[in-house]
Design an enzyme around this catalytic site. Sequence first.
Site, PDB file in Angstrom:
ATOM      1  CG  ASP A  90      -2.139   0.803   1.138  1.00 56.44           C
ATOM      2  OD1 ASP A  90      -2.267   1.563   0.160  1.00 56.44           O
ATOM      3  OD2 ASP A  90      -3.003   0.714   2.038  1.00 56.44           O
ATOM      4  CG  ASP A 146      -9.186   2.875  -0.120  1.00 51.96           C
ATOM      5  OD1 ASP A 146      -8.903   1.665  -0.172  1.00 51.96           O
ATOM      6  OD2 ASP A 146      -8.455   3.726   0.416  1.00 51.96           O
TER       7      ASP A 146
HETATM    8  C1  DGJ Z   1      -5.747   2.036   1.988  1.00 52.83           C
HETATM    9  C2  DGJ Z   1      -6.169   0.767   1.326  1.00 52.83           C
HETATM   10  O1  DGJ Z   1      -6.672   1.016   0.054  1.00 52.83           O
HETATM   11  C3  DGJ Z   1      -7.194   0.081   2.204  1.00 52.83           C
HETATM   12  O2  DGJ Z   1      -7.683  -1.062   1.567  1.00 52.83           O
HETATM   13  C4  DGJ Z   1      -6.539  -0.268   3.497  1.00 52.83           C
HETATM   14  O3  DGJ Z   1      -5.516  -1.196   3.286  1.00 52.83           O
HETATM   15  C5  DGJ Z   1      -6.006   0.994   4.160  1.00 52.83           C
HETATM   16  N1  DGJ Z   1      -5.165   1.729   3.275  1.00 52.83           N
HETATM   17  C6  DGJ Z   1      -5.232   0.652   5.395  1.00 52.83           C
HETATM   18  O4  DGJ Z   1      -4.585   1.716   5.923  1.00 52.83           O
END
Ligand code: DGJ
Length: 736
Positions: free
Chosen positions: A480, A550
């Site tokens: 991420d 997200d």
């Molecule tokens: C952003 C990601 O896209 C989410 O799925 C998750 O992993 C969060 N970060 C966690 O901080």
Amino acid sequence: MTGLIQFDEKTGVFHLHNQQISYLFAVEEGGLLGHIYFGHRLKDYHGGRAYPRIDRGFSGNLTDISERGYSPDTLLREYSETGFGDYRLPAILIKQENGSQATRFTYEGYRIDKGKPKLEGLPATYALEEDEAETLTVVLVDAVAKLKLSLFYTIYRDRAVITRSCRLENHSDVPVFIDKLASMTLDFTAQPLELISLPGAHVNERQLTRETIRYGQKRLVSRRGTTSHQMNNAAALVSPQTNEFFGEAYGFALVYSGNHAIEIERDQIDQTRVVIGINEEQFSWQLSPKESFQTPEVVMVYSDKGLNAMSQTYHDLVNERLVRSYKHQTRPILVNNWEATYFDFTEDTLRPIVDEAQQLGIEMFVLDDGWFGCRDDDTTSLGDWFVDKKKFPNGLSHFAEYVHSKGLQFGLWVEPEMISVDSELYRNHPDYRLEVPNRSPLLGRQQFVLDLGRKEVRQAVIEQLESLLDQGFIDYIKWDMNRHLSDVYSARLDGQCQGEVFHRYTLGLYEMLEYLTSKYPDVLWEGCSGGGGRFDFGFAYYMPQSWTSDNTDAIARLGIQYGTSLFYPISTITSHVSATPNHQTGRLTPFATRGDVAMSGVLGYELDLTKLTTAEKNLVKEQVEDYKSIRHLVQFGRFSRLMSPFEDNRAAWMFTNADKSEILVFTFMILNHAQQPIPLVTLNGLNTDKCYQNVETKEIITGSELEYLGWYEALSDKDFVSHRYHFKEVKGGDSR
Ligand code: DGJ
């Protein structure tokens, strides 16, 4: 030699061609390269597009050429420069010792090689066999500045694809500064063109946008240090009449994950220039004598059968010649605990979710953010990639063993490019972050960005990740990145080299990814950047799938997944069923619709499975079982878009296997209206002389009916309704 590239010594014309496409350019007087054509395959070229010599006012003439009308001002060029009469977008700007940015590159020679060479330090498409592609290198020199510019072109034997990049070498004895070095220029003849691009935002990525190209300049850029949610680095130029099934489309996708610029300019006589590469804003690279600079690659695709055909060419290329691990391997159905628990969990509270996942047939458990350091919220611990003993008193391996004992694979979230002030890494190395001297750096999601251009910084992170991965219990990593770059300054570079920091960051990141993904090839790597902020061909080279957004709302996802599919294959698009009301939009959407949208990508679940009703659990069980039987078709079949949520109150798409004997169709009605138009569904690319059976209803229908006549979709009295149709060819059942 397979004969994909020819050079005619007499006319100076290069012709790259296969059965589908031709690409032509010529060495013109004065050693300039003039672009001739990119499009449908030509058998031969007899000079019909020799660029007319017209004497234009206010267009300079090159002094070493006697012909008055020969002005670079409107010539179609193969690679554009500045300073000598071409006033349109330059691809190259080199600041020389005397302060000039002008260059005049002239043709020196060429070579043709079998296959496709690697690009040092950069991701790129590849050829597996020598005779599946040929690469042309055209060498240009600027005799005054003593610079050598090599333009690289690869054409594949069986794909409507040409890749381009270039390399600059400094043969002088003084340094120069590269202020801009784009990967390519492509000039179009005077014709009406439209631009399709993928702008967006966090939780609203890749919103397909179409606009007419008018006079002046349009720039699609990222200045954020990464591909960004805001503007993807792939775009297409199309004829005004082009739709999903008909018309010409030219696709461009940059294989890069840093700052990009896709520039488009319509000139004074309606010609259009496209220049694509690293964004030159805040970029300046010192090139010392004997050094060279390689640009990232652009993948160009031509289609004369509309956007679906363009996308399918990209999809095949990504699956077959860009992705390296998990290639054509079906992807596990996972459950991720992020939206189920956020930071609030322990091994004990997670175990019931694992148990439930096992009951429902789910194949992997992914432990998301919050398992390391002492991270109970986003203020702390990034950089400390060791387990939080409060949450996992017996260590991470103990929990992973539990997951494995239930027959599930174990996946883990990391965010290796970042550092929290409250971390051991920061306490030991406060200088590891990007930071401009004497200025306080900008916090983003409570965190700072590591200076990945520095070897010792990369090493500090790699060692921690290795000590996790070496334990052998991790089957999947979600990589991420939750903020964009700011304070872009490196403590390790001289003042005049600070314009290199953005690109060095990307190169450093690629070096880490190359090392880790090669060392752990059996791990399934998933890219992520606050959802789909780094959905690009560069990342796909290292990580075969990416968290798309997200935003897990099924209705929002219709557009996000539709837009993403323009360039990226379904195997890269991960999509999860989440709770309702949805955490991002508050929308209530039927479970079946959430399932159908998520099953149109790489399926996962992102909710607390223990909180589902029995009826919902049964639905999950059905979806999971069902998906296992169709996932190869979804992930690796031929994907065609049928109805666009950007144009209408509905969406539809279909998946077809290689011999067209199996078809899967999803349709979605967004809002219900009084006096709703009755949607008609027709399919595409079937065996029209065969019969198909609807797997659920057992009804037998001819392929020609499905393709041309279609069916009326049943109207519903509800919003957000989806339908799924599964057809299989009736063997021996030719239709009349
Ligand atoms: C952003 C990601 O896209 C989410 O799925 C998750 O992993 C969060 N970060 C966690 O901080």
